[in-house]
Design a protein around this motif. Structure first.
Motif, PDB file in Angstrom:
ATOM      1  N   ALA A   1      -7.511  -3.523  -2.493  1.00 54.65           N
ATOM      2  CA  ALA A   1      -6.555  -3.341  -3.295  1.00 54.65           C
ATOM      3  C   ALA A   1      -5.290  -3.515  -2.478  1.00 54.65           C
ATOM      4  O   ALA A   1      -4.113  -3.735  -3.213  1.00 54.65           O
ATOM      5  CB  ALA A   1      -6.704  -2.083  -4.024  1.00 54.65           C
ATOM      6  N   GLY A   2      -5.094  -3.278  -1.266  1.00 47.73           N
ATOM      7  CA  GLY A   2      -4.139  -3.472  -0.223  1.00 47.73           C
ATOM      8  C   GLY A   2      -4.092  -4.859   0.280  1.00 47.73           C
ATOM      9  O   GLY A   2      -2.824  -4.941   1.281  1.00 47.73           O
ATOM     10  N   TRP A   3      -4.660  -5.622   0.207  1.00 48.23           N
ATOM     11  CA  TRP A   3      -4.647  -6.946   0.897  1.00 48.23           C
ATOM     12  C   TRP A   3      -3.483  -7.713   0.636  1.00 48.23           C
ATOM     13  O   TRP A   3      -3.393  -8.752   1.599  1.00 48.23           O
ATOM     14  CB  TRP A   3      -6.120  -7.655   0.646  1.00 48.23           C
ATOM     15  N   HIS A   4      -3.439  -7.875  -0.685  1.00 45.46           N
ATOM     16  CA  HIS A   4      -2.392  -9.068  -0.966  1.00 45.46           C
ATOM     17  C   HIS A   4      -1.204  -8.680  -1.676  1.00 45.46           C
ATOM     18  O   HIS A   4      -0.447  -9.346  -2.527  1.00 45.46           O
ATOM     19  CB  HIS A   4      -3.120 -10.000  -2.012  1.00 45.46           C
ATOM     20  N   VAL A   5      -0.748  -7.418  -1.396  1.00 46.59           N
ATOM     21  CA  VAL A   5       0.450  -6.731  -2.243  1.00 46.59           C
ATOM     22  C   VAL A   5       1.788  -7.046  -1.420  1.00 46.59           C
ATOM     23  O   VAL A   5       2.851  -6.955  -1.948  1.00 46.59           O
ATOM     24  CB  VAL A   5       0.164  -5.488  -2.431  1.00 46.59           C
ATOM     25  N   PHE A   6       1.797  -7.503  -0.128  1.00 41.55           N
ATOM     26  CA  PHE A   6       3.099  -7.318   0.536  1.00 41.55           C
ATOM     27  C   PHE A   6       4.170  -8.563   0.182  1.00 41.55           C
ATOM     28  O   PHE A   6       5.234  -8.296   0.657  1.00 41.55           O
ATOM     29  CB  PHE A   6       2.747  -7.040   2.120  1.00 41.55           C
ATOM     30  N   ASP A   7       3.503  -9.623  -0.455  1.00 39.93           N
ATOM     31  CA  ASP A   7       4.559 -10.428  -0.686  1.00 39.93           C
ATOM     32  C   ASP A   7       4.819 -10.518  -2.310  1.00 39.93           C
ATOM     33  O   ASP A   7       5.641 -11.304  -2.705  1.00 39.93           O
ATOM     34  CB  ASP A   7       3.760 -12.150  -0.438  1.00 39.93           C
ATOM     35  N   ASP A   8       4.713  -9.381  -2.661  1.00 35.62           N
ATOM     36  CA  ASP A   8       5.149  -9.078  -4.043  1.00 35.62           C
ATOM     37  C   ASP A   8       6.497  -8.692  -4.216  1.00 35.62           C
ATOM     38  O   ASP A   8       7.006  -8.857  -5.349  1.00 35.62           O
ATOM     39  CB  ASP A   8       4.159  -8.269  -4.738  1.00 35.62           C
ATOM     40  N   GLY A   9       7.123  -7.827  -3.208  1.00 35.99           N
ATOM     41  CA  GLY A   9       7.943  -7.172  -3.579  1.00 35.99           C
ATOM     42  C   GLY A   9       9.348  -7.557  -2.307  1.00 35.99           C
ATOM     43  O   GLY A   9       9.016  -8.813  -2.045  1.00 35.99           O
ATOM     44  N   ARG A  10      10.206  -6.806  -2.096  1.00 34.55           N
ATOM     45  CA  ARG A  10      11.030  -7.053  -0.915  1.00 34.55           C
ATOM     46  C   ARG A  10      10.551  -6.681   0.189  1.00 34.55           C
ATOM     47  O   ARG A  10       9.595  -5.929   0.576  1.00 34.55           O
ATOM     48  CB  ARG A  10      12.092  -5.880  -1.213  1.00 34.55           C
ATOM     49  N   ARG A  11      11.025  -7.621   1.196  1.00 39.87           N
ATOM     50  CA  ARG A  11      10.443  -7.769   2.639  1.00 39.87           C
ATOM     51  C   ARG A  11      11.364  -8.207   3.625  1.00 39.87           C
ATOM     52  O   ARG A  11      12.457  -8.568   3.185  1.00 39.87           O
ATOM     53  CB  ARG A  11       9.215  -8.378   2.789  1.00 39.87           C
ATOM     54  N   ALA A  12      11.212  -7.656   4.848  1.00 33.99           N
ATOM     55  CA  ALA A  12      12.002  -8.253   5.894  1.00 33.99           C
ATOM     56  C   ALA A  12      11.051  -8.798   7.125  1.00 33.99           C
ATOM     57  O   ALA A  12      10.249  -7.994   7.549  1.00 33.99           O
ATOM     58  CB  ALA A  12      13.037  -7.374   6.553  1.00 33.99           C
ATOM     59  N   GLU A  13      11.165 -10.165   7.406  1.00 35.32           N
ATOM     60  CA  GLU A  13      10.380 -10.750   8.523  1.00 35.32           C
ATOM     61  C   GLU A  13      10.924 -10.199   9.768  1.00 35.32           C
ATOM     62  O   GLU A  13      12.246 -10.659   9.843  1.00 35.32           O
ATOM     63  CB  GLU A  13       9.940 -12.003   8.336  1.00 35.32           C
TER      64      GLU A  13
END
Length: 214
Positions: free
Chosen positions: A155-167
């Motif tokens: 369930a946590g594999w693909h969620v991090f490109d869904d919201g706000r982020r800073a590379e």
């Protein structure tokens, strides 16, 4: 004889297509990285995770009584003579690096362990430090701060490109200690997780929740 000659070009075309496909597959998946670890041993901040704040004198020493550098401890005599009646001159102080938040990595697509921590540096900036990171190597790995919660399992594999982020940059190595500068103006109250993100396949190798230190 004629049939054999007419089939030869088709055979070469098939071989060429297979060769191009194999080369592309090697480039895309980079399977050699699975067995080729990259160790990084950068110097991290000299901090005490149990002490979120503190100041030191300009010479690097802490106040003997545990107070703030530059103050006069209670019970000491006041200056006399020419110095009487004048306030003591405050010694220059420097802020220690401080752990602002921290968390432990959980595994996602690949087994991942280690500690992530946000450190406020002496100059007031921030950086992310990965302490004892141990994950798999892979193609196009990035370090992201994210506003997504860290979930265990698939369930946590693909969620991090869904919201706000800073590379913060490409992953320097899949093992060891490493640090990444956090750009000025990054809202660390909103970006409360970190992920080792495989950009090519849009999947998290592992992630950690960043919990305020205190």
């Amino acid at each position: 004889m004629f049939r054999r000659l007419s089939r030869a070009p088709l055979t070469w075309v098939a071989v060429a297509v297979l060769g191009v496909g194999a080369a592309f597959g090697l480039y895309w998946f980079q399977p050699w990285k699975v067995v080729a670890d990259r160790q990084v041993d950068e110097r991290l901040s000299d901090v005490d995770d149990a002490t979120p704040t503190g100041t030191v004198a300009a010479d690097g020493t802490a106040p003997a009584d545990g107070g703030v550098a530059g103050t006069t401890p209670a019970g000491t005599a006041t200056p006399t003579g020419a110095a009487a009646g004048t306030p003591p001159r405050a010694e220059p102080t420097a802020t220690r690096p401080v752990v602002v938040s921290r968390g432990e990595f959980v595994s996602h697509e690949h087994d991942t362990s280690g500690t992530a921590r946000i450190v406020r540096t002496a100059d007031g900036g921030h950086r992310l430090e990965l302490v004892g990171l141990d994950t798999s190597n892979g193609p196009d790995l990035r370090v992201w701060l994210s506003d997504q919660p860290v979930r265990t399992g698939r369930a946590g594999w693909h969620v991090f490109d869904d919201g706000r982020r800073a590379e913060l940059g490409r992953l320097k190595g899949n093992r060891g200690d490493q640090a990444y500068a956090v750009p000025a103006g990054t809202d660390l109250t909103e970006l409360t997780s970190v992920t080792i993100w495989c950009q090519r396949f849009a999947v998290s190798f592992g992630a950690a929740s960043l919990v305020p230190a205190g």
